[in-house]
Design an enzyme around this catalytic site. Structure first.
Site, short mmCIF file in Angstrom:
data_model
loop_
_atom_site.label_atom_id
_atom_site.label_comp_id
_atom_site.label_asym_id
_atom_site.label_seq_id
_atom_site.Cartn_x
_atom_site.Cartn_y
_atom_site.Cartn_z
N LYS A 112 0.84 -1.21 0.00
CA LYS A 112 0.00 0.00 0.00
C LYS A 112 0.87 1.26 0.00
O LYS A 112 0.55 2.26 -0.64
CB LYS A 112 -0.94 0.01 1.22
N LYS A 192 -3.38 -11.29 -8.50
CA LYS A 192 -4.73 -11.77 -8.16
C LYS A 192 -5.79 -10.81 -8.68
O LYS A 192 -5.49 -9.65 -8.98
CB LYS A 192 -4.84 -11.92 -6.64
N LYS A 195 -10.01 -5.32 -7.04
CA LYS A 195 -10.87 -4.17 -7.36
C LYS A 195 -10.08 -3.00 -7.89
O LYS A 195 -10.56 -2.21 -8.69
CB LYS A 195 -11.59 -3.71 -6.09
P1 TYM Z 1 -10.89 -6.81 0.99
O1 TYM Z 1 -12.07 -5.94 0.80
O2 TYM Z 1 -9.62 -6.40 0.36
O3 TYM Z 1 -11.19 -8.28 0.51
C1 TYM Z 1 -12.35 -8.93 0.93
C2 TYM Z 1 -12.19 -10.43 0.87
O4 TYM Z 1 -12.02 -10.88 -0.46
C3 TYM Z 1 -10.89 -11.73 -0.54
N1 TYM Z 1 -10.27 -11.60 -1.86
C4 TYM Z 1 -9.91 -12.64 -2.62
N2 TYM Z 1 -10.00 -13.97 -2.43
C5 TYM Z 1 -9.56 -14.77 -3.43
N3 TYM Z 1 -9.04 -14.30 -4.58
C6 TYM Z 1 -8.93 -12.97 -4.81
N4 TYM Z 1 -8.45 -12.52 -5.97
C7 TYM Z 1 -9.38 -12.07 -3.81
N5 TYM Z 1 -9.42 -10.72 -3.70
C8 TYM Z 1 -9.97 -10.45 -2.50
C9 TYM Z 1 -9.97 -11.25 0.57
O5 TYM Z 1 -9.06 -12.25 0.95
C10 TYM Z 1 -10.97 -10.93 1.64
O6 TYM Z 1 -11.35 -12.11 2.33
N6 TYM Z 1 -8.51 -6.98 5.32
C11 TYM Z 1 -9.76 -7.52 4.75
C12 TYM Z 1 -10.97 -6.87 5.35
C13 TYM Z 1 -11.13 -7.08 6.83
C14 TYM Z 1 -11.38 -8.31 7.48
C15 TYM Z 1 -11.47 -8.00 8.87
C16 TYM Z 1 -11.52 -9.62 7.05
C17 TYM Z 1 -11.07 -6.10 7.78
N7 TYM Z 1 -11.29 -6.68 9.01
C18 TYM Z 1 -11.70 -8.99 9.82
C19 TYM Z 1 -11.76 -10.60 8.01
C20 TYM Z 1 -11.84 -10.29 9.36
C21 TYM Z 1 -9.70 -7.38 3.21
O7 TYM Z 1 -8.74 -7.68 2.63
O8 TYM Z 1 -10.74 -6.91 2.57
#
Ligand code: TYM
Length: 325
Positions: A112, A192, A195
């Protein structure tokens, strides 16, 4: 007592296939068995540049996507993180027992920093601590997330252990709940599905024509390479998606075609587009129903967040007391 499950998704846009396969599929499986809280983590969303004017709409969109994907408010609580102020309180308390150096070393923080060199804020460094607080606030044991979240789960477990050793047994050590789609590759051929990378993703609301268009620009090769499927790159990624969505038989057929140097990528992409759309079709239909039912969605948000605040306060009372506050 049933196990507690927690997971969250940032409000940075509509859900894509990666979010669905890596996180939401796990949530759907677990909501039938355990006590689940699934969140729109808006406080994590604002650690990178964002639009305050449209954040509210983005938060609502994730709630609608959750409901359309099949998260059932009768089975799980749908939380909006910022509406449960105990998250930030616990995050602060946990931050006092965790070293800065460990946070600075995390690959997610470094990524980031490189992506937004002019926006390296405290919240970004704090991100994994807030994430640990999210799960520990509910004494969560299982966390359905994609493989990219592994380093954050490690921090969470370390924090739980440290807290327990300093103040007495309080938190379980959460583990990641893995799905077969824990890593959905990008359509662009590298990395991967994400978004923030245009051309890398398929949204859950995409219709067949859009899916076909997005797949059409995914890179391939001349079709006359033969041998084993490459381990990385456009072709590898298309095969990964094929395995996830079209099943073993179809996958094997195209693998054989590849070996025999007679693969036609237009055919593969057509089959893949249909298989993905088959999975996504009910989603778009259900989403429209929820979009039209504003009152129901408002009620779900209101009652879920009330219940979450109560659960959260129970943990906070214990934590404050144990920390001598
Ligand atoms: P975020 O919004 O970046 O991603 C949300 C979820 O989507 C999964 N993900 C994927 N899984 C497989 N292949 C991909 N290409 C892919 N892109 C995204 C991420 O692994 C995630 O599960 N830090 C977290 C948000 C968060 C969270 C938490 C999660 C904040 N607090 C507590 C669990 C528990 C995140 O990356 O969000």
């Amino acid at each position: 007592m049933k196990k507690r499950v927690y997971s969250g998704i940032r409000a940075t846009g509509r859900l894509h296939l990666g979010n669905y396969m890596g996180a939401v599929k796990g949530m759907l499986e677990l909501q039938d068995k355990y006590d689940c809280v699934f969140s729109v983590v808006d406080l994590h969303t604002i650690t990178v540049p964002y639009e305050p004017d449209t954040l509210g709409v983005s938060i609502r969109n994730i709630v609608l996507d959750y409901l359309a994907a099949g998260l059932d408010p009768k089975k799980c609580l749908l939380e909006i993180q910022s509406r449960v102020p105990q998250h930030t309180e616990l995050a602060y308390l946990l931050s006092t027992i965790y070293p800065v150096s460990r946070l600075e070393d995390l690959p997610t923080y470094k990524d980031k920093k490189a992506q937004y060199p002019k926006y390296v804020n405290m919240g970004l460094l704090y991100y994994p601590v807030l994430m640990a607080a999210d799960v520990l606030l509910y004494k969560g044991e299982l966390v359905p997330v994609g493989i990219d979240q592994k380093p954050h789960l490690e921090v969470m477990r370390e924090i739980a252990r440290k807290f327990n050793s300093m103040f007495g047994d309080t938190f379980p050590e959460p583990v990641r709940f893995k799905t077969p789609g824990e890593y959905v590759p990008s359509l662009s051929g590298t990395g991967k599905m994400s978004k923030s990378i245009e051309g890398s993703f398929i949204n859950l609301t995409d219709d067949l024509a859009t899916i076909q268009k997005r797949l059409a620009s995914a890179p391939t090769d001349s079709g006359e390479v033969g041998g084993d499927i490459p381990e990385s790159g456009g072709v590898a990624n298309l095969f990964s998606l094929l395995r996830l969505f079209a099943g073993k038989e179809v996958y094997s057929k195209f693998m054989q075609d590849y070996k025999d140097k007679k693969i036609r990528y237009s055919e593969l992409k057509e089959v893949l587009a249909n298989a993905i759309f088959k999975e996504l079709k009910p989603f778009a239909e259900k989403r429209k129903e929820f979009e039209a039912n504003t009152k129901l969605v408002d009620e779900v948000i209101e009652s879920s967040n009330n219940a979450c605040r109560q659960l959260a306060e129970e943990t906070m009372r214990e934590v404050r007391e144990k920390m001598g506050l």
